[in-house]
Design a protein around this motif. Sequence first.
Motif, PDB file in Angstrom:
ATOM      1  N   PRO A   1       0.742  -1.584   0.089  1.00 43.28           N
ATOM      2  CA  PRO A   1      -0.182   0.598   0.153  1.00 43.28           C
ATOM      3  C   PRO A   1       0.997   1.280  -0.153  1.00 43.28           C
ATOM      4  N   LEU A   2       2.255   1.032  -0.491  1.00 43.03           N
ATOM      5  CA  LEU A   2       2.725   2.579  -0.086  1.00 43.03           C
ATOM      6  C   LEU A   2       2.971   3.318  -0.995  1.00 43.03           C
ATOM      7  N   LEU A   3       2.219   2.866  -1.981  1.00 45.27           N
ATOM      8  CA  LEU A   3       1.874   3.488  -3.949  1.00 45.27           C
ATOM      9  C   LEU A   3       0.602   4.531  -3.556  1.00 45.27           C
ATOM     10  N   ALA A   4       0.295   4.490  -2.339  1.00 40.26           N
ATOM     11  CA  ALA A   4      -1.375   4.997  -2.355  1.00 40.26           C
ATOM     12  C   ALA A   4      -0.962   6.690  -1.354  1.00 40.26           C
ATOM     13  N   ARG A   5      -0.074   5.863  -0.928  1.00 37.26           N
ATOM     14  CA  ARG A   5       0.310   7.507  -0.725  1.00 37.26           C
ATOM     15  C   ARG A   5       1.649   8.296  -1.756  1.00 37.26           C
ATOM     16  N   LEU A   6       2.301   8.160  -2.099  1.00 34.62           N
ATOM     17  CA  LEU A   6       3.657   8.325  -3.048  1.00 34.62           C
ATOM     18  C   LEU A   6       2.823   9.679  -3.616  1.00 34.62           C
ATOM     19  N   THR A   7       3.949  11.105  -3.952  1.00 33.43           N
ATOM     20  CA  THR A   7       3.683  12.094  -4.483  1.00 33.43           C
ATOM     21  C   THR A   7       4.201  11.866  -5.706  1.00 33.43           C
ATOM     22  N   HIS A   8       5.857  11.160  -5.329  1.00 30.11           N
ATOM     23  CA  HIS A   8       6.395  11.773  -7.024  1.00 30.11           C
ATOM     24  C   HIS A   8       7.361   9.560  -7.035  1.00 30.11           C
ATOM     25  N   ILE A   9       7.024   9.125  -7.878  1.00 34.70           N
ATOM     26  CA  ILE A   9       7.324   7.787  -8.641  1.00 34.70           C
ATOM     27  C   ILE A   9       7.976   8.281  -9.712  1.00 34.70           C
ATOM     28  N   GLU A  10       9.250   7.779  -9.954  1.00 38.69           N
ATOM     29  CA  GLU A  10      10.579   6.755 -10.831  1.00 38.69           C
ATOM     30  C   GLU A  10      10.414   5.548 -11.177  1.00 38.69           C
ATOM     31  N   VAL A  11      10.360   5.291 -13.041  1.00 32.98           N
ATOM     32  CA  VAL A  11      10.820   3.433 -12.309  1.00 32.98           C
ATOM     33  C   VAL A  11      10.375   3.581 -13.995  1.00 32.98           C
ATOM     34  N   ALA A  12      11.396   1.801 -13.810  1.00 31.03           N
ATOM     35  CA  ALA A  12      11.328   1.541 -15.616  1.00 31.03           C
ATOM     36  C   ALA A  12      10.353   0.351 -14.936  1.00 31.03           C
ATOM     37  N   ILE A  13       9.633   0.349 -16.626  1.00 32.19           N
ATOM     38  CA  ILE A  13       8.654  -0.586 -16.427  1.00 32.19           C
ATOM     39  C   ILE A  13       8.895  -0.559 -18.662  1.00 32.19           C
ATOM     40  N   TYR A  14       8.111  -2.123 -18.298  1.00 33.31           N
ATOM     41  CA  TYR A  14       8.536  -2.601 -19.646  1.00 33.31           C
ATOM     42  C   TYR A  14       7.321  -1.959 -20.813  1.00 33.31           C
ATOM     43  N   GLN A  15       6.197  -1.678 -20.565  1.00 38.61           N
ATOM     44  CA  GLN A  15       5.402  -1.791 -21.811  1.00 38.61           C
ATOM     45  C   GLN A  15       4.418   0.069 -20.404  1.00 38.61           C
ATOM     46  N   MET A  16       4.634   0.734 -22.234  1.00 40.70           N
ATOM     47  CA  MET A  16       3.682   2.355 -21.852  1.00 40.70           C
ATOM     48  C   MET A  16       2.107   1.821 -21.656  1.00 40.70           C
ATOM     49  N   ASN A  17       1.710   0.508 -21.998  1.00 37.65           N
ATOM     50  CA  ASN A  17       0.555   0.187 -21.969  1.00 37.65           C
ATOM     51  C   ASN A  17      -0.033   0.185 -19.895  1.00 37.65           C
ATOM     52  N   ALA A  18       1.461  -0.100 -19.503  1.00 37.98           N
ATOM     53  CA  ALA A  18       0.616   0.115 -17.768  1.00 37.98           C
ATOM     54  C   ALA A  18       0.706   0.721 -16.964  1.00 37.98           C
ATOM     55  N   VAL A  19       1.187   2.219 -17.541  1.00 36.80           N
ATOM     56  CA  VAL A  19       1.134   3.167 -17.079  1.00 36.80           C
ATOM     57  C   VAL A  19      -0.676   4.225 -16.331  1.00 36.80           C
ATOM     58  N   PRO A  20      -1.760   3.555 -17.530  1.00 38.07           N
ATOM     59  CA  PRO A  20      -3.523   3.572 -16.646  1.00 38.07           C
ATOM     60  C   PRO A  20      -3.485   2.761 -15.674  1.00 38.07           C
ATOM     61  N   ASP A  21      -3.358   2.210 -15.515  1.00 35.53           N
ATOM     62  CA  ASP A  21      -3.341   0.564 -14.296  1.00 35.53           C
ATOM     63  C   ASP A  21      -2.382   1.044 -13.448  1.00 35.53           C
ATOM     64  N   MET A  22      -1.213   2.088 -13.238  1.00 36.05           N
ATOM     65  CA  MET A  22      -0.055   2.560 -12.387  1.00 36.05           C
ATOM     66  C   MET A  22      -0.938   3.417 -11.479  1.00 36.05           C
ATOM     67  N   LEU A  23      -1.045   4.135 -12.172  1.00 36.40           N
ATOM     68  CA  LEU A  23      -1.512   5.724 -11.969  1.00 36.40           C
ATOM     69  C   LEU A  23      -3.421   5.830 -10.879  1.00 36.40           C
ATOM     70  N   VAL A  24      -3.758   4.424 -11.497  1.00 34.30           N
ATOM     71  CA  VAL A  24      -5.261   3.362 -10.153  1.00 34.30           C
ATOM     72  C   VAL A  24      -4.326   3.541  -9.119  1.00 34.30           C
ATOM     73  N   LEU A  25      -3.535   2.672  -8.990  1.00 31.89           N
ATOM     74  CA  LEU A  25      -2.459   2.608  -7.791  1.00 31.89           C
ATOM     75  C   LEU A  25      -1.986   3.824  -6.921  1.00 31.89           C
ATOM     76  N   CYS A  26      -1.919   4.935  -7.673  1.00 31.96           N
ATOM     77  CA  CYS A  26      -1.615   5.881  -7.237  1.00 31.96           C
ATOM     78  C   CYS A  26      -2.242   7.060  -7.225  1.00 31.96           C
ATOM     79  N   PRO A  27      -3.298   7.336  -6.142  1.00 35.73           N
ATOM     80  CA  PRO A  27      -4.472   8.838  -6.328  1.00 35.73           C
ATOM     81  C   PRO A  27      -3.474   9.405  -5.892  1.00 35.73           C
ATOM     82  N   ASN A  28      -2.775   9.769  -5.492  1.00 36.10           N
ATOM     83  CA  ASN A  28      -2.256  11.006  -4.754  1.00 36.10           C
ATOM     84  C   ASN A  28      -1.110  11.611  -5.015  1.00 36.10           C
ATOM     85  N   LEU A  29      -0.774  10.871  -6.516  1.00 39.87           N
ATOM     86  CA  LEU A  29       0.888  10.840  -7.644  1.00 39.87           C
ATOM     87  C   LEU A  29       1.234  12.469  -8.337  1.00 39.87           C
TER      88      LEU A  29
END
Length: 365
Positions: free
Chosen positions: A307-335
């Motif tokens: 649940p750490l993602l829910a309180r993060l305001t900044h994330i920098e990460v390497a991912i395989y596919q850009m299509n995963a970004v929308p689902d990542m945003l859902v996990l990070c509401p305070n980003l």
Amino acid sequence: MQAVDSSTTNLAGVSLSATSESDVIGALHNILARSRVIISADLETPYSCRSYPINRSVTKCELDQPRISAVIKERQEQLDAALHEISDLERVMDGINNLYRQLIEKKDGITHSMNLHKRLVSGIWRLPTEVLSHIFVHCFPETSHISPPSKTLAPMLLTRVCRRWREIAVGMPRLWCRLRLYSSEVDNRCWESIAFCYDLWLKRSRGLPLSLEVWCRSDDSNTRLRSFIQPYINQISSLSLHFSPLTNWPELMFENLSALQELIVCAYNDSKMPQIAQSVSQLPLTMRSLKITFPVLSLHGFSAFTPLLARLTHIEVAIYQMNAVPDMLVLCPNLSSLTILTGVKQQMRVSRPITHQPSILTHRS
């Protein structure tokens, strides 16, 4: 001019108890004048190997013995004179070397005094401490963290200019808040020297928030390094961890990080990610920024940090596919800031609407 070594005496007829450079030079001239006589002496005789016939009879040699003996006596006298001149010359050379050392020391003293007085009238010397402090902050190298042995870089370089600069630099805690630490296998004596340097650096921070970059290279040294930073654990606000594929994930590094706000992870081993995610998910509520530069994550690997993602305001990460970004945003509401690192240029396709707070999205290939 100072006198030469008073322990040297009888230099070519001149006492050296209070000998000046002029006396040494005069003695050297006398030695050169006498030595020219010895050097120019003709050593050839009718009995020399180059002029005396080999086929002369032994009887003839026996008849010339008095003359040969006279030649030998003369050569002995010449040898004694040459040895005496060599001895005198060595004494003179010692006197010259002594004078040379004295002149070098005098020159260094004059240069030091001149530079000191130049500083007293220079503009930068008259700058107020507040202005110098502001300049010192801008002297930092571009690198994010600094190794204490870097004597050619600020802030260590600033402490070596003069006493006043050293006092100002040491008295500025903000100059000593960034540090790179290496955990490597060294003997106890070497580690004591390294630990002393690290400890002196961190003490100068005087309780200000610390930004540490730790390179973990072996399990045993990681434990030793953790013990070292324990007194400063509540000051760490930013922690950057780099560890090799053969090194276990240093879980001890995450204990009691009550002030941690930013974590940077560079792990060269994909199999360690579940263990990393479990440790990171237990970080304190102050945690706001997470950067994972390696390895490259999938959406499943990224979601493990809940649940750490829910309180993060900044994330920098390497991912395989850009299509995963929308689902990542859902996990990070305070980003508010998201930086994506990818090895190839990709486009993000959104198949469904996403509601999210205003954010900054950065894509770096």
